[in-house]
Write a protein that holds these residues in place. Structure first.
Motif, short mmCIF file in Angstrom:
data_model
loop_
_atom_site.label_atom_id
_atom_site.label_comp_id
_atom_site.label_asym_id
_atom_site.label_seq_id
_atom_site.Cartn_x
_atom_site.Cartn_y
_atom_site.Cartn_z
N GLU A 112 -81.59 56.44 54.55
CA GLU A 112 -81.45 57.14 55.83
C GLU A 112 -82.77 57.18 56.60
O GLU A 112 -82.81 56.91 57.79
CB GLU A 112 -80.96 58.57 55.59
N ARG A 113 -83.85 57.54 55.90
CA ARG A 113 -85.16 57.65 56.56
C ARG A 113 -85.61 56.31 57.12
O ARG A 113 -86.03 56.22 58.27
CB ARG A 113 -86.20 58.18 55.57
N THR A 114 -85.48 55.26 56.33
CA THR A 114 -85.92 53.94 56.75
C THR A 114 -85.09 53.43 57.92
O THR A 114 -85.62 52.91 58.90
CB THR A 114 -85.88 52.95 55.57
N HIS B 150 -80.95 54.78 46.77
CA HIS B 150 -81.71 56.01 47.05
C HIS B 150 -81.38 56.43 48.49
O HIS B 150 -82.10 56.08 49.42
CB HIS B 150 -83.21 55.77 46.88
N PRO B 151 -80.29 57.16 48.69
CA PRO B 151 -79.81 57.48 50.03
C PRO B 151 -80.84 58.13 50.96
O PRO B 151 -80.85 57.85 52.15
CB PRO B 151 -78.62 58.41 49.78
N ASP B 152 -81.73 58.97 50.42
CA ASP B 152 -82.78 59.56 51.28
C ASP B 152 -83.65 58.47 51.88
O ASP B 152 -83.98 58.50 53.07
CB ASP B 152 -83.66 60.53 50.48
N ASN B 153 -84.04 57.52 51.05
CA ASN B 153 -84.87 56.40 51.50
C ASN B 153 -84.11 55.53 52.51
O ASN B 153 -84.67 55.09 53.51
CB ASN B 153 -85.29 55.57 50.30
N GLN C 95 -83.33 55.21 60.15
CA GLN C 95 -83.61 55.99 61.36
C GLN C 95 -84.95 55.59 61.97
O GLN C 95 -85.06 55.46 63.19
CB GLN C 95 -83.57 57.50 61.06
N SER C 96 -85.96 55.40 61.15
CA SER C 96 -87.27 54.99 61.66
C SER C 96 -87.20 53.61 62.29
O SER C 96 -87.70 53.40 63.40
CB SER C 96 -88.31 54.99 60.53
N ARG D 259 -72.08 59.21 52.29
CA ARG D 259 -73.38 59.29 52.95
C ARG D 259 -73.94 57.90 53.24
O ARG D 259 -74.40 57.61 54.34
CB ARG D 259 -74.33 60.09 52.06
#
Length: 131
Positions: A47-49, A42-45, A51-52, A15
C-alpha cells in the motif's frame, strides 16, 4: 523473498485486491506486474509503495515521459534489471523512441563517468553553482 512468493489476484486478501484493483484501473492494465505481486506478501509495504509511486508519477511539472526517462536512468545506475525493463516499457508507452533510448543511455553513461571522476578527484563545487 523470492519470486516463488508472488501473490496472484485470486489468492490475495481483500486489502491486497483493493490495491491491485487501483493499480489496474490507474494503469489501465489487465493484471498487475510481478513487482506488486511480490510486495503483496507484506500489505503495508504494498500500500505504501503504491500510494507513493502513484503520487510521484502522477502528472505534474514533469510530463510522464520525462518521469519515466528519469526512472530508467536511476534504475540503470542502480543496476535494477526489473525496473529497467518495467520503466523502459512505460517510457516507450509514453512516447520514447529508439533514438531517445540511445541518447538516454549515452547520458546515463556520461553522467556516471563524470560523477565518479568528480567524486574521486574531490572537485570543489564552483561558487557560481551554489546560487
Amino acid at each position: 523473498m523470492t519470486s516463488k512468493h508472488l501473490i496472484e489476484y485470486e489468492n490475495a486478501n481483500s486489502r491486497v485486491r483493493a490495491v491491485y484493483d487501483d493499480i489496474k484501473q490507474t494503469r489501465q492494465v489487465a493484471d498487475v506486474n510481478n513487482f506488486w505481486k511480490c510486495l503483496a506478501a507484506h500489505p503495508d509495504n504494498l500500500e505504501r509503495t503504491w500510494q507513493s509511486l502513484k503520487h510521484i508519477m502522477a502528472p505534474g511539472a514533469l510530463d510522464a515521459l520525462t518521469k519515466e526517462l528519469i526512472y530508467v536512468a536511476v534504475s540503470v545506475t542502480n543496476n535494477c534489471t526489473y525496473c529497467i525493463a518495467s520503466h523502459t516499457a512505460s517510457a516507450r508507452k509514453a512516447g520514447m523512441t529508439d533514438e531517445m533510448f540511445g541518447e538516454l543511455q549515452a547520458v546515463i553513461g556520461m553522467a556516471n563517468e563524470t560523477n565518479r571522476l568528480a567524486t574521486g578527484y574531490r572537485v570543489p563545487v564552483d561558487d557560481a553553482f551554489l546560487q
